[in-house]
Scaffold this active site. Sequence first.
Site: not given
Length: 255
Positions: A44, A115, A144, A157-160
């Site tokens: 990716d 993102e 953070d 990253y958004n889902l994490s």
Amino acid sequence: MKFNKPYFIASTNNEAQEQKKILVSKYGDFAVNDSDVLIVLGGDGFMLQAIKDYMDKKIPFFGINYGSIGFLMNSVADDDLIKRLNASQSVQLSPLVMTAYDKNDTLHTAKAINEVALLRQTHQAAKIQVSIDNQIRLEELICDGILLATPSGSTAYNLSAHGPILSIESNDLALTPISAFRPRRWKGAILNNKSEVKLDILESDKRPVSATADSLEVRNVKSITIQQDTSIKIILLYDSNHSFEERILNEQFKY
């Protein structure tokens, strides 16, 4: 559209490099300006960089996964590549454009497919003022960090960070806090993709923050504006039996 003029690029991964040689010998390797499809061999991260490097060519991208992560990629298969391309489905993506000023008032601009993320640089929590279309929505977010994700980036990253998964065909963006301390219960927002998001760093000398557009990082930012450029259309191709929309649906039913 019928594809028959592939241009191949491969990551430094040995397997990807070897596969590129095999595919070039089998299908030929047209110059990028003469090709009608760009074949990306890697993961990716390599696909994101390839899109940025070649988006101005305005030809579709077809990824084959030779990396550790392959949400944007198709699986490795021995099928005839040209037949596979011509049976594929397509999705359109538009990048986010980040405009950032650092502590020296130097201007930085970058595009992001997934993102734009802000992260604290030290042990001190960040303090960020959030404005949408020139209206302050949060006077002070202590956290953070915070990120703005496209539909294609909503599963990354958004889902994490516990942000929402967006349909690839939606005209939405996900604004998601990262470990919000105050207001503790703020979970983020879903915004129209025409929205302009402005993030001002409060107490930036004491609480420094970095901004990252996919893989490009700017340190010690003071103010960041983000907006999706819908005039840019990036076409990704996917195998018809495993479309991008199907992948997003699968993510929502994992547990």
